[in-house]
Scaffold this active site. Sequence first.
Site, short mmCIF file in Angstrom:
data_model
loop_
_atom_site.label_atom_id
_atom_site.label_comp_id
_atom_site.label_asym_id
_atom_site.label_seq_id
_atom_site.Cartn_x
_atom_site.Cartn_y
_atom_site.Cartn_z
N SER A 130 0.83 -1.20 0.00
CA SER A 130 0.00 0.00 0.00
C SER A 130 0.86 1.25 0.00
O SER A 130 1.99 1.25 0.53
CB SER A 130 -0.88 0.00 1.26
OG SER A 130 -1.48 1.25 1.46
N TYR A 154 -2.66 0.40 10.21
CA TYR A 154 -2.80 -0.32 8.94
C TYR A 154 -1.53 -0.16 8.10
O TYR A 154 -0.95 -1.14 7.62
CB TYR A 154 -4.01 0.19 8.17
CG TYR A 154 -4.03 -0.23 6.72
CD1 TYR A 154 -4.27 -1.55 6.37
CD2 TYR A 154 -3.78 0.69 5.70
CE1 TYR A 154 -4.27 -1.94 5.03
CE2 TYR A 154 -3.77 0.31 4.37
CZ TYR A 154 -4.01 -1.01 4.05
OH TYR A 154 -4.00 -1.39 2.73
N LYS A 158 1.60 -2.98 6.78
CA LYS A 158 2.12 -3.15 5.43
C LYS A 158 3.63 -2.95 5.40
O LYS A 158 4.37 -3.70 4.73
CB LYS A 158 1.43 -2.18 4.47
CG LYS A 158 -0.06 -2.43 4.27
CD LYS A 158 -0.33 -3.77 3.59
CE LYS A 158 -1.79 -3.93 3.24
NZ LYS A 158 -2.08 -5.23 2.58
#
Length: 343
Positions: A130, A154, A158
């Site tokens: 991402s 989040y 990643k």
Amino acid sequence: MNILLTGGAGYIGSHTAVALVEAGYAPIVLDNFANSHPVVMERLQRITGQALLLERGDVLDTPWLTEVLRRHRPAGVVHFAGDKAVGESVANPLKYYRNNLGGATSLLQAMSAVAAEDPSQPPTLVFSSSATVYGDPVRVPITEDFARSHTNPYGHTKLVIEDMLQALQTAQPHWRIGALRYFNPVGAHPSGLIGEDPAGIPNNLMPFVAQVAVGAREHLNVFGGDYPTPDGTGVRDFIHVMDLARGHVAAIQALLGRGESFTVNLGTGRGHSVLEVVAAFEKASGRAVPYRVTPRRAGDVAQCWADPSLARQLLGWQSRHTLDEMCADAWRWQRENPNGYRS
């Protein structure tokens, strides 16, 4: 040639399954349907004309996952499974560390175990990374050599998984790994049969705008109107989900062909503000999208868009769809499926 898709019934996974079939591959969908719907499998059959194989289970179950890999012996794995909402990750970080980091670790352990049984087939993985690994970028457009950081859990998951993959490849150089840092996936398959169907209140812009346009929600909250951008709202690189799906096919083909690992951005190379998206969606739908400007949301950045030239160089890939086309396809999906897959 089998390709295993973890989280393959989800938004990006399902569209990638279609693109893989079109490219001559045999995708195997692995999903626990925690954030997706079993009806997706029937929709995929209608689009592709094939009944795709389904393995229903959880990537956290390493012994089961190892057996799935042994049974199917996929030429490659595309890892989508995980949680993906920035706001939710800020409110519930442990869920994200458990599911995203635990799921990736489990998959790598299972792939390692199966690869050890057949050294002739190097483990091949495409990882769904991402643009959040760039944190709050100092400038745009963003190239792959930018310093990495994170502004939310989040994004942190990643980033950590990318580090895990790098450490694994250093220890075991025969791994073939492609990390795809994609920006903001939107839109839907042009058939209107599959699209983004968030559970509860959408965390991403486009599905929320679509739900306002279809009358399911009263108005859109625009988080922040005082960013240092042309109209004060956040600017993002929105990429059509079918362009993104083609990017995964190109990544698999590159890994199976040249065998060299890579990390690339998948984006259009152009940023659009929240208010630009609202205007484009009103044009596509012929409906008004009322909105209210509210305080900034924790974990968001002002602007973020890609320099996608490395993907063009290494994968022969580039985006094709305009913002108007993204909105038109998203609107078709929403109009024909007002309650998502429960319609």
